[in-house]
Scaffold this motif. Structure first.
Motif, PDB file in Angstrom:
ATOM      1  N   ALA A  17       1.335  11.839   0.147  1.00  0.00           N
ATOM      2  CA  ALA A  17       0.562  10.594   0.124  1.00  0.00           C
ATOM      3  C   ALA A  17      -0.900  10.861   0.492  1.00  0.00           C
ATOM      4  CB  ALA A  17       1.176   9.593   1.099  1.00  0.00           C
ATOM      5  N   SER A  18      -1.817   9.959   0.036  1.00  0.00           N
ATOM      6  CA  SER A  18      -3.249  10.053   0.349  1.00  0.00           C
ATOM      7  C   SER A  18      -3.846   8.653   0.334  1.00  0.00           C
ATOM      8  CB  SER A  18      -3.971  10.944  -0.679  1.00  0.00           C
ATOM      9  OG  SER A  18      -5.368  10.938  -0.440  1.00  0.00           O
ATOM     10  N   GLN A  19      -4.796   8.383   1.319  1.00  0.00           N
ATOM     11  CA  GLN A  19      -5.492   7.088   1.354  1.00  0.00           C
ATOM     12  C   GLN A  19      -6.887   7.299   1.926  1.00  0.00           C
ATOM     13  OE1 GLN A  19      -3.480   3.912   3.436  1.00  0.00           O
ATOM     14  NE2 GLN A  19      -5.219   2.525   3.252  1.00  0.00           N
ATOM     15  N   ASP A  20      -7.906   7.467   1.025  1.00  0.00           N
ATOM     16  CA  ASP A  20      -9.290   7.621   1.436  1.00  0.00           C
ATOM     17  C   ASP A  20     -10.084   6.339   1.225  1.00  0.00           C
ATOM     18  OD1 ASP A  20      -8.823  10.212   2.137  1.00  0.00           O
ATOM     19  OD2 ASP A  20      -9.528  11.047   0.240  1.00  0.00           O
ATOM     20  N   SER A  21      -9.446   5.259   0.834  1.00  0.00           N
ATOM     21  CA  SER A  21     -10.119   3.995   0.559  1.00  0.00           C
ATOM     22  C   SER A  21      -9.272   2.860   1.096  1.00  0.00           C
ATOM     23  CB  SER A  21     -10.336   3.820  -0.943  1.00  0.00           C
ATOM     24  OG  SER A  21     -10.767   2.507  -1.239  1.00  0.00           O
ATOM     25  N   ASN A  22      -9.957   1.772   1.434  1.00  0.00           N
ATOM     26  CA  ASN A  22      -9.226   0.597   1.907  1.00  0.00           C
ATOM     27  C   ASN A  22      -8.716  -0.270   0.759  1.00  0.00           C
ATOM     28  OD1 ASN A  22      -9.636   1.202   4.618  1.00  0.00           O
ATOM     29  ND2 ASN A  22     -11.640   0.173   4.636  1.00  0.00           N
ATOM     30  N   ASN A  23      -9.090   0.116  -0.460  1.00  0.00           N
ATOM     31  CA  ASN A  23      -8.700  -0.685  -1.619  1.00  0.00           C
ATOM     32  C   ASN A  23      -7.391  -0.230  -2.267  1.00  0.00           C
ATOM     33  OD1 ASN A  23     -11.030  -2.282  -1.358  1.00  0.00           O
ATOM     34  ND2 ASN A  23     -12.231  -0.865  -2.651  1.00  0.00           N
ATOM     35  N   PHE A  24      -6.977   1.020  -2.057  1.00  0.00           N
ATOM     36  CA  PHE A  24      -5.744   1.534  -2.687  1.00  0.00           C
ATOM     37  C   PHE A  24      -5.241   2.731  -1.882  1.00  0.00           C
ATOM     38  CE2 PHE A  24      -9.383   3.527  -4.648  1.00  0.00           C
ATOM     39  CZ  PHE A  24      -9.067   4.879  -4.617  1.00  0.00           C
ATOM     40  N   GLU A  25      -3.988   3.110  -2.148  1.00  0.00           N
ATOM     41  CA  GLU A  25      -3.404   4.341  -1.606  1.00  0.00           C
ATOM     42  C   GLU A  25      -2.669   5.056  -2.718  1.00  0.00           C
ATOM     43  OE1 GLU A  25      -0.393   3.795   1.368  1.00  0.00           O
ATOM     44  OE2 GLU A  25       0.320   1.908   0.516  1.00  0.00           O
ATOM     45  N   LEU A  26      -2.515   6.390  -2.570  1.00  0.00           N
ATOM     46  CA  LEU A  26      -1.970   7.235  -3.616  1.00  0.00           C
ATOM     47  C   LEU A  26      -0.685   7.921  -3.162  1.00  0.00           C
ATOM     48  CD1 LEU A  26      -5.361   8.881  -4.649  1.00  0.00           C
ATOM     49  CD2 LEU A  26      -4.197   6.983  -5.803  1.00  0.00           C
ATOM     50  N   ARG A  27       0.177   8.244  -4.163  1.00  0.00           N
ATOM     51  CA  ARG A  27       1.423   8.990  -3.899  1.00  0.00           C
ATOM     52  C   ARG A  27       1.608  10.018  -5.017  1.00  0.00           C
ATOM     53  NH1 ARG A  27       1.034   6.451   0.080  1.00  0.00           N
ATOM     54  NH2 ARG A  27       2.622   5.320   1.256  1.00  0.00           N
ATOM     55  N   ALA A  28       2.249  11.143  -4.661  1.00  0.00           N
ATOM     56  CA  ALA A  28       2.700  12.144  -5.635  1.00  0.00           C
ATOM     57  C   ALA A  28       4.167  12.415  -5.323  1.00  0.00           C
ATOM     58  CB  ALA A  28       1.888  13.415  -5.537  1.00  0.00           C
ATOM     59  N   ALA A  29       5.058  12.396  -6.346  1.00  0.00           N
ATOM     60  CA  ALA A  29       6.505  12.558  -6.131  1.00  0.00           C
ATOM     61  C   ALA A  29       7.063  13.582  -7.101  1.00  0.00           C
ATOM     62  CB  ALA A  29       7.228  11.229  -6.314  1.00  0.00           C
ATOM     63  N   LEU A  30       7.989  14.427  -6.581  1.00  0.00           N
ATOM     64  CA  LEU A  30       8.707  15.412  -7.388  1.00  0.00           C
ATOM     65  C   LEU A  30      10.186  15.069  -7.297  1.00  0.00           C
ATOM     66  CD1 LEU A  30       8.432  18.104  -9.023  1.00  0.00           C
ATOM     67  CD2 LEU A  30       8.972  19.276  -6.884  1.00  0.00           C
ATOM     68  N   THR A  31      10.858  14.883  -8.434  1.00  0.00           N
ATOM     69  CA  THR A  31      12.263  14.476  -8.458  1.00  0.00           C
ATOM     70  C   THR A  31      13.076  15.441  -9.307  1.00  0.00           C
ATOM     71  OG1 THR A  31      12.017  13.058 -10.397  1.00  0.00           O
ATOM     72  CG2 THR A  31      11.553  12.067  -8.243  1.00  0.00           C
ATOM     73  N   GLY A  33       1.318   8.076  -8.293  1.00  0.00           N
ATOM     74  CA  GLY A  33       1.427   6.644  -8.094  1.00  0.00           C
ATOM     75  C   GLY A  33       0.249   6.069  -7.334  1.00  0.00           C
ATOM     76  N   ILE A  34      -0.058   4.769  -7.545  1.00  0.00           N
ATOM     77  CA  ILE A  34      -1.142   4.078  -6.873  1.00  0.00           C
ATOM     78  C   ILE A  34      -0.687   2.666  -6.524  1.00  0.00           C
ATOM     79  CG2 ILE A  34      -2.187   3.272  -9.039  1.00  0.00           C
ATOM     80  CD1 ILE A  34      -4.937   3.621  -7.660  1.00  0.00           C
ATOM     81  N   ARG A  35      -1.192   2.144  -5.368  1.00  0.00           N
ATOM     82  CA  ARG A  35      -0.829   0.792  -4.949  1.00  0.00           C
ATOM     83  C   ARG A  35      -2.079   0.038  -4.503  1.00  0.00           C
ATOM     84  NH1 ARG A  35       3.666  -0.484  -0.322  1.00  0.00           N
ATOM     85  NH2 ARG A  35       2.278   0.823   0.935  1.00  0.00           N
ATOM     86  N   ASP A  36      -2.240  -1.223  -4.948  1.00  0.00           N
ATOM     87  CA  ASP A  36      -3.383  -2.074  -4.637  1.00  0.00           C
ATOM     88  C   ASP A  36      -3.242  -2.606  -3.214  1.00  0.00           C
ATOM     89  OD1 ASP A  36      -5.537  -3.755  -4.618  1.00  0.00           O
ATOM     90  OD2 ASP A  36      -4.762  -5.109  -6.174  1.00  0.00           O
ATOM     91  N   LEU A  37      -4.368  -2.476  -2.424  1.00  0.00           N
ATOM     92  CA  LEU A  37      -4.384  -2.976  -1.051  1.00  0.00           C
ATOM     93  C   LEU A  37      -5.372  -4.119  -0.858  1.00  0.00           C
ATOM     94  CD1 LEU A  37      -4.280   0.421   0.903  1.00  0.00           C
ATOM     95  CD2 LEU A  37      -2.358  -1.082   0.281  1.00  0.00           C
ATOM     96  N   THR A  38      -5.898  -4.697  -1.934  1.00  0.00           N
ATOM     97  CA  THR A  38      -6.898  -5.759  -1.812  1.00  0.00           C
ATOM     98  C   THR A  38      -6.278  -7.133  -1.604  1.00  0.00           C
ATOM     99  OG1 THR A  38      -6.950  -6.076  -4.213  1.00  0.00           O
ATOM    100  CG2 THR A  38      -8.519  -4.484  -3.265  1.00  0.00           C
ATOM    101  N   THR A  39      -5.018  -7.266  -1.730  1.00  0.00           N
ATOM    102  CA  THR A  39      -4.340  -8.551  -1.545  1.00  0.00           C
ATOM    103  C   THR A  39      -3.782  -8.636  -0.149  1.00  0.00           C
ATOM    104  OG1 THR A  39      -2.283  -7.637  -2.424  1.00  0.00           O
ATOM    105  CG2 THR A  39      -3.770  -8.707  -3.999  1.00  0.00           C
TER     106      THR A  39
END
Length: 279
Positions: free
Chosen positions: A156-170, A183-189
């Motif tokens: 996981a990585s989060q350098d911004s308050n607007n979104f966070e990132l994920r990388a997954a291996l399955t 993967g990316i997720r919105d944090l503005t809401t």
């Protein structure tokens, strides 16, 4: 004076027969004349029969009044002068054994007997003594290397308050290589939005034996597009890298046409600030 008795010229047997004939003649005359009934005439005729004269010379029944043989046979049907019983004759031969009779029907089955009482449990035997420790066996041969287990990892990585990132291996899906996702997720809401995933497995140069993964974000000043790096390491230790752009306007990823490439340099044993140069 008593009447004089004239001796009869007939013998005892002749006199008896004569007397019997006279009785029968008298009876017939009486019945025929209708003077008396037949039963009365018979009784009278019997009563008029002279008494038998004792015979001392009779061998059948000595010293008893004698009746003629013919008279006895006429009234009783039995011979009073029956002789002595003869000796018993010899025993006849035994007859042949008759045939064996047919076997009779089988009798009905008897009732089942009652179940016997179960026996009691025996007393447990005493515990035997512990045996001596055996000698240590020889070391067995090294077993074959087992198959590689499934490679599953997330970063996981989060350098911004607007979104966070994920990388997954399955693990693989329906065969093929392990799968890699960004993967990316919105944090503005008020409530964080759902993760939005992009499959990177089909990009050019993707390593078929990827087994570990990492993700990192590099911001470039006030640029709207962020620079995203995703790395995987294979089961043989090779490191591959690809990149995606972060679209901050809608918090999505743009990873199209970005191939996987070997990182230059690759790790090497005993190196310090060095490594294997990729040609």
């Amino acid at each position: 004076m008593s009447p004089r008795h004239t001796p009869s010229l007939l013998g005892p047997l002749a006199r008896a027969r004569f007397q019997r004939a006279g009785v029968l003649t008298s009876l017939a005359l009486v019945v025929g004349g209708g003077l008396v009934a037949p039963a009365a005439a018979a009784a009278q005729a019997v009563s008029e029969r002279p008494a038998a004269t004792p015979q001392t010379g009779d061998k059948c029944k000595p010293h008893k009044p004698h009746k003629s043989r013919e008279a006895v046979e006429a009234y009783t049907g039995k011979d009073k002068c029956k002789g002595a019983t003869g000796a018993t004759g010899p025993k006849g031969a035994t007859g042949a054994t008759g045939p064996t009779g047919a076997t009779g029907p089988t009798g009905a089955t008897g009732a089942t007997g009652a179940t016997g009482t179960p026996g009691g449990n025996g007393t447990p035997g005493a515990t035997g003594a512990t045996g001596a420790t055996g000698a240590t066996g020889a070391t067995g041969a090294t077993g074959a290397t087992g198959a590689v287990g499934p490679c599953v990892e997330i970063d996981a990585s989060q350098d911004s308050n607007n979104f966070e990132l994920r990388a997954a291996l399955t693990p693989p899906v329906m065969g093929g290589p392990n799968r890699t996702y960004a993967g990316i997720r919105d944090l503005t809401t008020a409530t964080p939005g759902p993760f939005l995933w992009t499959d990177l497995t089909g990009h050019t140069g993707y390593p078929q034996n990827a087994c570990g993964i990492s993700i990192a974000q590099h911001a470039q000043g006030n640029q709207v597009e962020g620079d995203l790096r995703i790395d995987v390491i294979t089961t043989t230790g090779a490191i591959y890298e690809t990149k995606c752009a972060v679209v901050t306007s809608d918090r999505t990823l743009n990873c199209a046409d970005n191939p996987w490439i070997l990182v230059n340099r690759q790790p090497a044993v005993g190196q310090t600030n060095g490594g294997i140069i990729v040609p």
